[in-house]
Design an enzyme around this catalytic site. Structure first.
Site, short mmCIF file in Angstrom:
data_model
loop_
_atom_site.label_atom_id
_atom_site.label_comp_id
_atom_site.label_asym_id
_atom_site.label_seq_id
_atom_site.Cartn_x
_atom_site.Cartn_y
_atom_site.Cartn_z
N THR A 1 12.32 -5.20 -9.39
CA THR A 1 12.40 -5.86 -8.08
C THR A 1 12.28 -7.37 -8.21
O THR A 1 12.81 -8.13 -7.40
CB THR A 1 11.31 -5.28 -7.15
OG1 THR A 1 11.58 -3.90 -6.99
CG2 THR A 1 11.27 -5.96 -5.80
N TYR B 1 17.05 -2.60 -1.39
CA TYR B 1 17.67 -3.67 -2.19
C TYR B 1 18.10 -3.10 -3.54
O TYR B 1 17.78 -1.96 -3.88
CB TYR B 1 16.66 -4.80 -2.40
CG TYR B 1 15.37 -4.31 -3.03
CD1 TYR B 1 15.26 -4.21 -4.41
CD2 TYR B 1 14.30 -3.91 -2.24
CE1 TYR B 1 14.10 -3.72 -4.98
CE2 TYR B 1 13.14 -3.42 -2.81
CZ TYR B 1 13.05 -3.32 -4.17
OH TYR B 1 11.91 -2.82 -4.75
N THR C 1 8.06 -2.42 -11.26
CA THR C 1 6.66 -1.99 -11.16
C THR C 1 6.48 -0.48 -11.24
O THR C 1 5.37 -0.01 -11.48
CB THR C 1 6.05 -2.47 -9.83
OG1 THR C 1 6.83 -1.94 -8.76
CG2 THR C 1 6.02 -3.98 -9.74
N ASP C 2 7.58 0.28 -11.04
CA ASP C 2 7.42 1.75 -11.02
C ASP C 2 6.88 2.28 -12.35
O ASP C 2 6.10 3.23 -12.37
CB ASP C 2 8.76 2.43 -10.70
CG ASP C 2 9.21 2.15 -9.27
OD1 ASP C 2 8.35 1.79 -8.45
OD2 ASP C 2 10.41 2.27 -8.99
N LYS D 1 -0.30 1.77 -10.57
CA LYS D 1 0.31 1.39 -9.29
C LYS D 1 -0.27 2.29 -8.18
O LYS D 1 -0.22 3.51 -8.27
CB LYS D 1 1.82 1.57 -9.38
CG LYS D 1 2.58 1.06 -8.18
CD LYS D 1 4.09 1.09 -8.40
CE LYS D 1 4.80 0.48 -7.20
NZ LYS D 1 6.27 0.49 -7.35
N GLU E 1 -15.51 26.62 -23.21
CA GLU E 1 -14.43 27.61 -23.30
C GLU E 1 -13.09 26.93 -23.57
O GLU E 1 -12.32 27.37 -24.42
CB GLU E 1 -14.38 28.41 -22.00
CG GLU E 1 -13.46 29.61 -22.08
CD GLU E 1 -13.23 30.28 -20.72
OE1 GLU E 1 -14.15 30.24 -19.87
OE2 GLU E 1 -12.12 30.78 -20.51
N1 LIG Z 1 8.76 -3.07 -7.31
C1 LIG Z 1 9.60 -2.60 -8.23
O1 LIG Z 1 9.84 -3.27 -9.21
C2 LIG Z 1 10.21 -1.24 -8.01
C3 LIG Z 1 11.51 -0.99 -8.71
N2 LIG Z 1 12.08 0.26 -8.26
C4 LIG Z 1 11.35 -0.91 -10.22
O2 LIG Z 1 10.43 -0.32 -10.72
O3 LIG Z 1 12.20 -1.42 -10.92
#
Ligand SMILES: NC(=O)C[C@H](N)C(=O)O
Length: 327
Positions: free
Chosen positions: A12, A26, A92-93, A165, A286
């Site tokens: 992103t 986006y 961020t994913d 996250k 166990e």
């Molecule tokens: N906030 C992000 O970067 C989410 C995006 N879908 C990614 O992980 O590339």
């Protein structure tokens, strides 16, 4: 000035939307690294910055090939005495997974900082430019030497191992609830408050040089009363190990247990992690007797990466458990 190389993978932070008010819908990974660098000329006050485009994708598609390429490229760059630190722009994913993977495979004390954004570059109040500036400031700082791979976003310095996250849209998404942040960015400088005691980077035993792939490990979600079709499918499709995302402290349905016990007798590794966000997965007597391995507080997605790397070195369950205890 220190010299910082930025490796760009997309996300992103490089995302473009149709309108400045769009914060969803986006296209992640649209802008190239040169555009990102041009958008933050202030970086040049803190470091000699140059960029390299590794990929330009949304991070849900960061695969083993990209992880191995990143680890090898970072090692190559950091072996050069002229390079002081690395920044990696990333979605961020899966940023926590790439950060943890590099924490285990980078062979250097120099700073490696991952950075992303929650709002696309085109949005009002986009968080990417400030995050990128702070990531470069952190990577340029000698104070970040030896702390392991970090994620710097929203003024926070986050440890790769413990950070996850927590929110799909909030700019304060990265948290490590039981352990906290390593520190903060303040007046263009990292201020560190704590360090992780787990093995990482220069002190790690893992070496991915020359590797083209990693052993397959699947994460099997434990659901109450489930049958064994999911773990069966994992094994049938070539898994060399399974991480169980248990319901807490190794709590999994009986059908999964009935499937795992004979497999573990033959030496197949099953690591119990948990889908509960905090707390340690501790084995009962166990569980131990049956041959399960414990992930401790490492979440399922990070446990998968650690088991993959462990399997590049050993298939001995005792050794794998030692690795989970040390990293
Ligand atoms: N906030 C992000 O970067 C989410 C995006 N879908 C990614 O992980 O590339």
């Amino acid at each position: 000035l220190p010299s910082v190389k930025i490796l760009a993978t997309g996300g992103t932070i490089a995302g473009v939307a149709q309108k400045s008010t769009d914060v969803t819908g986006y296209k992640a990974g649209s802008l190239g690294i040169d555009t990102l660098i041009q958008a933050v000329p202030q970086m040049k006050d803190y470091a000699e910055v140059s960029g390299e485009q590794v990929a330009n994708i949304s991070s849900n598609n960061v695969d083993t090939k990209i992880l191995l390429h990143l680890a090898n490229r970072v090692n190559e760059l950091l072996a050069d005495p002229k390079i002081d630190g690395i920044v990696i722009t990333h979605g961020t994913d899966s940023i926590e997974e790439t950060a943890f993977f590099l924490n285990l495979t980078v062979k250097s004390d120099k700073p490696v900082v991952l950075v992303g954004a929650m709002r696309p570059a085109t949005a009002i109040s986009a968080d990417g430019p400030m995050n990128l500036l702070e990531a470069v400031q952190a990577a340029a700082s000698p104070k970040m030497k030896g702390v392991g791979v970090t994620i710097v976003m929203n003024d926070r310095i986050c440890a790769a191992r413990e950070t996850t996250k927590f929110n799909t849209s909030n700019v304060a998404t990265f948290q490590a609830p039981e352990y906290g942040y390593l520190g903060v960015m303040s007046k263009a400088q990292p201020v560190l408050y704590r360090l992780s005691t787990r093995r990482h980077t220069a002190n790690s035993e893992f070496d991915v040089k020359g590797l083209e792939t990693l052993p397959r490990v699947d994460v099997v979600y434990a659901l109450p009363g489930d049958d064994a079709r999911m773990p069966e499918a994992a094994l049938k499709n070539g898994a060399k190990g399974i991480v169980s995302a248990s319901m807490g402290n190794g709590s999994i349905p009986n059908a999964h247990k009935d499937f795992y016990v004979p497999l573990m007798k033959k030496g197949f590794p099953v690591v119990l992690s948990e889908r509960v966000p905090t707390g340690d997965c501790v084995l009962s007597g166990e569980d131990e007797a049956q041959g399960y391995l414990a992930a401790g507080n490492l979440n399922p997605q990070k446990s998968r990466l650690l088991l993959q790397l462990a399997l590049t070195k050993t298939t001995d369950p005792k050794e794998i458990q030692r690795i989970f205890n040390e990293y």
